[in-house]
Design a protein around this motif. Sequence first.
Motif, PDB file in Angstrom:
ATOM      1  N   ARG A   1     -43.816  -7.932  -1.033  1.00 27.90           N
ATOM      2  CA  ARG A   1     -44.746  -8.885  -1.035  1.00 27.90           C
ATOM      3  C   ARG A   1     -45.895  -8.710  -2.098  1.00 27.90           C
ATOM      4  O   ARG A   1     -46.083  -7.674  -2.632  1.00 27.90           O
ATOM      5  CB  ARG A   1     -45.728  -8.748   0.130  1.00 27.90           C
ATOM      6  N   TYR A   2     -46.519  -9.948  -2.612  1.00 31.47           N
ATOM      7  CA  TYR A   2     -47.223 -10.159  -3.718  1.00 31.47           C
ATOM      8  C   TYR A   2     -48.694 -10.799  -3.045  1.00 31.47           C
ATOM      9  O   TYR A   2     -48.544 -11.788  -2.391  1.00 31.47           O
ATOM     10  CB  TYR A   2     -46.696 -10.605  -4.821  1.00 31.47           C
ATOM     11  N   GLU A   3     -49.956 -10.394  -3.503  1.00 25.17           N
ATOM     12  CA  GLU A   3     -51.076 -10.873  -3.052  1.00 25.17           C
ATOM     13  C   GLU A   3     -51.701 -11.691  -4.369  1.00 25.17           C
ATOM     14  O   GLU A   3     -51.934 -10.882  -5.400  1.00 25.17           O
ATOM     15  CB  GLU A   3     -52.055  -9.954  -2.543  1.00 25.17           C
ATOM     16  N   LEU A   4     -51.886 -13.031  -4.079  1.00 27.68           N
ATOM     17  CA  LEU A   4     -52.426 -13.634  -5.235  1.00 27.68           C
ATOM     18  C   LEU A   4     -53.869 -14.324  -4.723  1.00 27.68           C
ATOM     19  O   LEU A   4     -54.166 -14.284  -3.593  1.00 27.68           O
ATOM     20  CB  LEU A   4     -51.599 -14.957  -5.509  1.00 27.68           C
TER      21      LEU A   4
ATOM     22  N   ASP B   1     -36.845 -11.398 -12.189  1.00 30.27           N
ATOM     23  CA  ASP B   1     -36.548 -10.288 -11.772  1.00 30.27           C
ATOM     24  C   ASP B   1     -37.353  -9.661 -10.621  1.00 30.27           C
ATOM     25  O   ASP B   1     -37.477  -8.569 -10.479  1.00 30.27           O
ATOM     26  CB  ASP B   1     -36.445  -9.251 -12.890  1.00 30.27           C
ATOM     27  N   LEU B   2     -37.793 -10.543  -9.794  1.00 29.32           N
ATOM     28  CA  LEU B   2     -38.605 -10.173  -8.642  1.00 29.32           C
ATOM     29  C   LEU B   2     -37.269  -9.231  -7.759  1.00 29.32           C
ATOM     30  O   LEU B   2     -36.472  -9.962  -7.144  1.00 29.32           O
ATOM     31  CB  LEU B   2     -38.750 -11.254  -7.760  1.00 29.32           C
ATOM     32  N   ASP B   3     -37.798  -8.128  -7.210  1.00 31.38           N
ATOM     33  CA  ASP B   3     -37.026  -7.229  -6.572  1.00 31.38           C
ATOM     34  C   ASP B   3     -37.613  -6.957  -5.344  1.00 31.38           C
ATOM     35  O   ASP B   3     -38.662  -6.226  -5.221  1.00 31.38           O
ATOM     36  CB  ASP B   3     -36.336  -6.033  -7.385  1.00 31.38           C
ATOM     37  N   ARG B   4     -37.130  -7.334  -4.171  1.00 30.67           N
ATOM     38  CA  ARG B   4     -37.748  -6.968  -2.656  1.00 30.67           C
ATOM     39  C   ARG B   4     -37.785  -5.483  -2.543  1.00 30.67           C
ATOM     40  O   ARG B   4     -38.693  -5.011  -1.838  1.00 30.67           O
ATOM     41  CB  ARG B   4     -36.765  -7.758  -1.407  1.00 30.67           C
ATOM     42  N   GLU B   5     -36.692  -4.687  -2.932  1.00 28.68           N
ATOM     43  CA  GLU B   5     -36.544  -3.291  -2.613  1.00 28.68           C
ATOM     44  C   GLU B   5     -37.658  -2.635  -3.575  1.00 28.68           C
ATOM     45  O   GLU B   5     -38.083  -1.501  -3.235  1.00 28.68           O
ATOM     46  CB  GLU B   5     -35.109  -2.903  -3.160  1.00 28.68           C
ATOM     47  N   THR B   6     -38.029  -3.075  -4.496  1.00 25.73           N
ATOM     48  CA  THR B   6     -39.339  -2.602  -5.210  1.00 25.73           C
ATOM     49  C   THR B   6     -40.592  -2.886  -4.713  1.00 25.73           C
ATOM     50  O   THR B   6     -41.569  -2.200  -4.590  1.00 25.73           O
ATOM     51  CB  THR B   6     -39.032  -2.752  -6.835  1.00 25.73           C
TER      52      THR B   6
ATOM     53  N   ILE C   1     -47.218 -13.944  -0.872  1.00 24.92           N
ATOM     54  CA  ILE C   1     -45.832 -14.523  -1.063  1.00 24.92           C
ATOM     55  C   ILE C   1     -44.915 -13.242  -0.630  1.00 24.92           C
ATOM     56  O   ILE C   1     -44.925 -12.093  -1.049  1.00 24.92           O
ATOM     57  CB  ILE C   1     -45.738 -14.856  -2.674  1.00 24.92           C
ATOM     58  N   VAL C   2     -44.122 -13.520   0.259  1.00 22.75           N
ATOM     59  CA  VAL C   2     -43.418 -12.396   0.970  1.00 22.75           C
ATOM     60  C   VAL C   2     -41.915 -12.687   0.039  1.00 22.75           C
ATOM     61  O   VAL C   2     -41.564 -13.828   0.125  1.00 22.75           O
ATOM     62  CB  VAL C   2     -43.232 -12.592   2.461  1.00 22.75           C
ATOM     63  N   ILE C   3     -41.383 -11.661  -0.438  1.00 25.10           N
ATOM     64  CA  ILE C   3     -39.954 -11.712  -0.923  1.00 25.10           C
ATOM     65  C   ILE C   3     -39.133 -11.414  -0.055  1.00 25.10           C
ATOM     66  O   ILE C   3     -38.878 -10.469   0.456  1.00 25.10           O
ATOM     67  CB  ILE C   3     -40.071 -10.675  -2.327  1.00 25.10           C
TER      68      ILE C   3
ATOM     69  N   ILE D   1     -49.596 -18.287   3.214  1.00 26.86           N
ATOM     70  CA  ILE D   1     -48.344 -17.249   3.165  1.00 26.86           C
ATOM     71  C   ILE D   1     -47.186 -18.017   2.959  1.00 26.86           C
ATOM     72  O   ILE D   1     -46.885 -19.278   3.544  1.00 26.86           O
ATOM     73  CB  ILE D   1     -48.392 -16.608   4.702  1.00 26.86           C
ATOM     74  N   GLY D   2     -46.595 -17.531   1.892  1.00 29.79           N
ATOM     75  CA  GLY D   2     -45.340 -18.487   1.424  1.00 29.79           C
ATOM     76  C   GLY D   2     -44.306 -17.194   1.330  1.00 29.79           C
ATOM     77  O   GLY D   2     -44.364 -15.855   1.345  1.00 29.79           O
ATOM     78  N   SER D   3     -43.053 -17.824   0.645  1.00 26.69           N
ATOM     79  CA  SER D   3     -41.857 -16.885   0.426  1.00 26.69           C
ATOM     80  C   SER D   3     -41.082 -17.424  -0.516  1.00 26.69           C
ATOM     81  O   SER D   3     -40.988 -18.646  -0.874  1.00 26.69           O
ATOM     82  CB  SER D   3     -41.230 -16.511   1.876  1.00 26.69           C
TER      83      SER D   3
END
Length: 785
Positions: A229-232, A221-226, A254-256, A163-165
């Motif tokens: 989090r992402y799963e890789l 352009d990673l947007d937290r409101e959109t 990966i938490v934004i 888990i990262g951010s």
Amino acid sequence: MAPSWRLGACSLLTALWLLHCCSCGWSERTSGMAKGETKEQQLMSHERVKRGWVWNQFFVVEEYTGTEPLYVGKIHTDSDEGEGNIKYTISGEGAGTIFIIDELTGDIHATERLDREEQSYYTLRAQARDRLTNHLLESESEFVIKVQDINDSEPKFLEGPYIGSVAELSQMGTSVMKVTAWDADDPTYGSSARVVYSVLDGESFFTVDRQTGLIRTAVADLDRETQDRYELVVMATDMAGQMGGLSGSTTVTIVITDVNDNPPRFPQKMYQFSVSEGAAVGTPVGRVIATDADMGENTDMSYLIKDEEGGELFKVTTDGDTQEAVITIKKRGRDVATTIRMEMVGGYQKHVDPDFKNVELGSFRDQTIVRVRAIMEVQEDARLGALVGTATAKDPDKENAPVRFSIDRSTDQEQIFHIDPVSGAITLGKILDRETAGWHNITVTAVEADNVSLISHSSVSIRILDVNDNPPELARPYEASICEDVKPGQLIHTISVVDRDEPQSGQRFSFTLSPEATNNRHFTLWDVKDNTVGIRTQRSGFNRHEQNVYLLPILVVDTGPPALSSTGTLTIHVCGCDPEGAIQSCNATAYVISASLSPGALIALLVCMLILIVLVLLILTLKRHRKGQRMSEDEEDMRDNVIKYNDEGGGEQDTQAYDMSALRNLYDFPEAKSGSSESGPDLHALPQWIQGRVSGDGGAADFSLFKGYIRKKVEQADADLSVPPYDSFQTYAFEGTSSPALSLSSIHTLSTTSEQDFSYLSDWGPRFRQLAGYYAPGHPEEEGS
């Protein structure tokens, strides 16, 4: 498990190492007593010259899958001249189990499948003994068998899942975190433990360094409101990524994290509130809130009133918990029926991200309009003529100019309110009911007393304040069902209450069993504390055959003032259930919990039931007796020549059972013929009055009168709708106009002088035997008459 090419490689390696391990020749000669020699060995050293062991280091390939023992190598001493006098033995790790030796040749074989990841080498000792005496010919020598590695272990992520951010809107290539995979294979031999990394899922947004496993952003352009989090899926492959390498994978979440990149927004462009005319300073007017798509401290807000008039009369503060703008009265200023319009700017964010300092501050705020209207209030139980409020008006052209007030009756058609034309005092003209109408909006008209053409209108809102004049009631008729084997304390139903009143402090109810049911041992109430109450069982072992319905009266009381109450009833059915608790069947015989009958009442009830049963039996007996009497009378009511048979024939088509011709030709007699007839009809077979007509003048009997009568009756029967739809036998008592036999009355016969022959009566059967005795010729009674 291994592919076919790997088996070939293993065989090749085995052959190479066997060639490397098998060696012969002399090693260096040693003299003197070796370390650890015994006295026996010292004596042997005086008798012969020391010789040495001959071998190199041994290797064995792991994961051997052959069926025969795997050849490892050969031990040999230079004193062995091939005569078979020397016996070779080994001891140490795995000797005799994993490794065996040929005593004659010294060949060593592995009998088990070895795994280098479990043990990478084995240390053993070799001995050469005289076969006859079993004495040592050489000093023990220690040697090592190393397990040769093959690529049989896949890379593993020992610390996964990860888990990262990373902050939203970060630059492309920003480092996120590092992942590491471990391979159990030998890193010093080949590429079995050489690992490379790649991204299987999520490569559109993140990349991973092939050699180090460092994950970086692939977009800016990673947007937290959109997406927050992402799963890789990251894969590690050994053999440096070459074909045939083994691989393992892990998930990386990966938490934004949020940055303050969204301005606040008011959901509405206008808000309206109302405040009582007599509200004190500090009275809350209303709350508004500006929403922000950010989170955490990035949503902290501050508000202010922009226009001067609104800021003079009202104050706005920020609720630290909800971030709402709380509007309160700062100063009492305007009269009633006046609307204050103020523009409020909200959402001045306290925390601005350093990366957005260059953004204009105006884009991180929003504004809205708040209208506050002063209203009048009156209690719904106010008396007629009570003062509601006072309307005021000023003439801007002339100070203290007289003004006259009136109410536009189109807005108050029922004339609930009156207004004093001079003072503007609004009073009550009718009794109010808040539950019927909680608000009244009227229009007040103000005109100059000196100039009625100058007129002004103002809308006045009047709120009716509630008083507690309605008792609480159950929201609806409630019914519940329980199983016969329900457990004590089980919650079987929850009921709620409604109250038409709306006290300012909110609704609050208390629940109790009504007095007639307080002593019940079946159910109890449980206050849920949210204006609902639960019903629980107090016991187990209900029996629906004894009592299958309970009516539980519940008393509900509000807080008043004054406190009002009502009683509602909960119907509880006792049902039969299956082992899983599903209801199968319920009866519907009602029984009230509060109804407890005394023994005397029960006895009286039983006596009444017995009396009713006796009366019913008496009535039935009387009816049956009367019916029997009527049946006897019907049976005795016999006709002269009509006999009833309960034998149904086969109908008109059945010509075998009865002679139908006799019925059809009952009066169809042959005509009497004169002189030329050889034999006339048998007149004695007919009644005498018919005989007279037949024998009279030689003419036929006249039956037209009877035929006409019967035909008329048949037509009436055909036209009668009440006649049953099957053949019936009709009897008619019709003798015609006159009879030559006259009357058969004995009284009339005695008084007449007519002479008639009644001898035929004797032929009419036993029923007329007595009558024939009276009229037969030769009797004294007849002669004397």
